[in-house]
Design an enzyme around this catalytic site. Structure first.
Site, PDB file in Angstrom:
ATOM      1  N   SER A 110       0.840  -1.193   0.000  1.00 16.24           N
ATOM      2  CA  SER A 110       0.000   0.000   0.000  1.00 16.24           C
ATOM      3  C   SER A 110       0.883   1.253   0.000  1.00 16.24           C
ATOM      4  CB  SER A 110      -0.971  -0.059   1.177  1.00 16.24           C
ATOM      5  OG  SER A 110      -2.017   0.869   1.022  1.00 16.24           O
ATOM      6  N   ASP A 250      -9.463  -5.114  -5.022  1.00 15.37           N
ATOM      7  CA  ASP A 250      -8.583  -4.200  -4.300  1.00 15.37           C
ATOM      8  C   ASP A 250      -9.045  -2.750  -4.408  1.00 15.37           C
ATOM      9  OD1 ASP A 250      -6.263  -3.089  -3.089  1.00 15.37           O
ATOM     10  OD2 ASP A 250      -4.978  -4.562  -4.084  1.00 15.37           O
ATOM     11  N   HIS A 277      -7.335  -5.927  -0.600  1.00 14.66           N
ATOM     12  CA  HIS A 277      -6.124  -5.144  -0.381  1.00 14.66           C
ATOM     13  C   HIS A 277      -5.018  -5.886   0.365  1.00 14.66           C
ATOM     14  CE1 HIS A 277      -4.177  -1.283  -0.590  1.00 14.66           C
ATOM     15  NE2 HIS A 277      -4.097  -1.129   0.726  1.00 14.66           N
TER      16      HIS A 277
END
Length: 316
Positions: A110, A250, A277
């Protein structure tokens, strides 16, 4: 699989401290995998299962970025302090202090993906490979895609979320409950949330200085200092072999990931069909297969269990 030894502590970072843990023994032939967590302002906890790589011979370093987890917390610092450059410098410092800057692989998840991309663009001599997982290349693209995903929520959810955001009531229980509708679709689809993920979530809730300042009140409301931040300009300079990871569901949609694929020279992209995610928690077995395969390409080696068998045989 043998249990790998661990060591943990702090390294100085200017007048502050960065907490770290090493699983396995760093400094050998195999590159050390350094795990850079998301947020910004989350913790290493939700990525703990990457330590299982050490059972296959790959030493792993987890660390908590400044302002989170076991590292120095600075709740009184403002937006001018919490910058992407700060976290880039912290990563450089960690690699140097641990003595692994000559032989390492970076795994950025991320927000961590933007940190490692910026680092890799400097073409450091010791970087052997790069994994960018569930990461946007640009927060303007991220914000654009958040509007797309929000529009697909059940009727009325997005309108209520926006009403809370306009009223400044994003700390209310109702906002949290509505936020979970998005999170359970696009952040972590494994229900109930895995304990490691929940640990990071709760730690960030205790001190959300970094997240609130740089990101904002939620994953889908980026109103902080990162709202216009991008690493796209750096991507042409990345030469390290790169693995992109994303989930079919995601929040880091294909639109946000595409610049990495288009501009990094040596890159491949793996999409996890049943994940959002955090594929390492949602599809852990396939995730480990994909990651180990990439690491073997970066540095071909004899699997740890084969080496152990050979050692036993040699002592007959």
């Amino acid at each position: 699989m043998a249990v790998a030894p661990t060591a943990k502590g702090w390294v100085p970072f200017g007048e502050y401290r960065t907490w770290y843990r090493v699983t396995g023994v760093a400094g050998g032939e195999l590159p050390t995998v350094v795990v850079v967590h998301g947020g910004p302002g989350s913790t290493h906890d939700y990525l703990r299962n990457l330590g299982e790589l050490a059972g296959h011979g790959w030493p792993v370093v987890h660390y908590d970025q400044l302002g989170s987890g076991g590292s120095t917390h600075l709740p009184d610092r403002g937006a001018d302090f919490w910058t992407p450059g700060l976290f880039a410098d912290e990563l450089d410092n960690l690699l140097h202090r641990l003595g692994i800057e000559d032989n390492y692989v970076l795994y950025g998840q991320s927000w961590g993906g933007l940190v490692v991309a910026r680092h890799a663009a400097q073409r450091p001599d010791g970087l052997r490979g790069l994994v960018i997982a569930n990461s946007p290349a640009s927060y303007p693209l991220w914000r654009q895609e958040m509007d797309v995903l929000r529009a697909q929520l059940p009727p009325g959810v997005d309108a209520l979320l926006r009403a809370h955001e306009a009223a400044g009531t994003t700390s209310s229980q109702e906002y949290f409950d509505l936020m979970r509708v998005f999170y359970d679709r696009h952040v972590c689809r494994e229900l109930p949330w895995p304990s490691d993920y929940l640990a990071s979530f709760m730690e960030m809730a205790e001190d959300n200085t970094v997240y609130a300042t740089m990101n904002g009140p939620s994953e889908f409301t980026v109103s902080g200092t990162l709202k216009d931040y991008s690493v796209i300009e750096y991507l042409d300079d990345i030469e390290a072999p790169t693995l992109l990871i994303s989930g079919r569901h995601d929040e880091a949609t294909p639109v946000t990931v595409q610049p990495y694929f288009d501009r990094i020279h040596d890159v491949r992209w793996e999409i996890f069909e049943h994940s959002s995610h955090v594929p390492h928690l949602e599809e852990p077995e396939r995730f480990q297969e994909v990651l180990l395969s990439f690491l073997q390409e970066v540095h071909p080696c004899e699997p740890a269990f084969r080496a152990a068998e050979r050692e036993v045989a040699s002592h007959g």
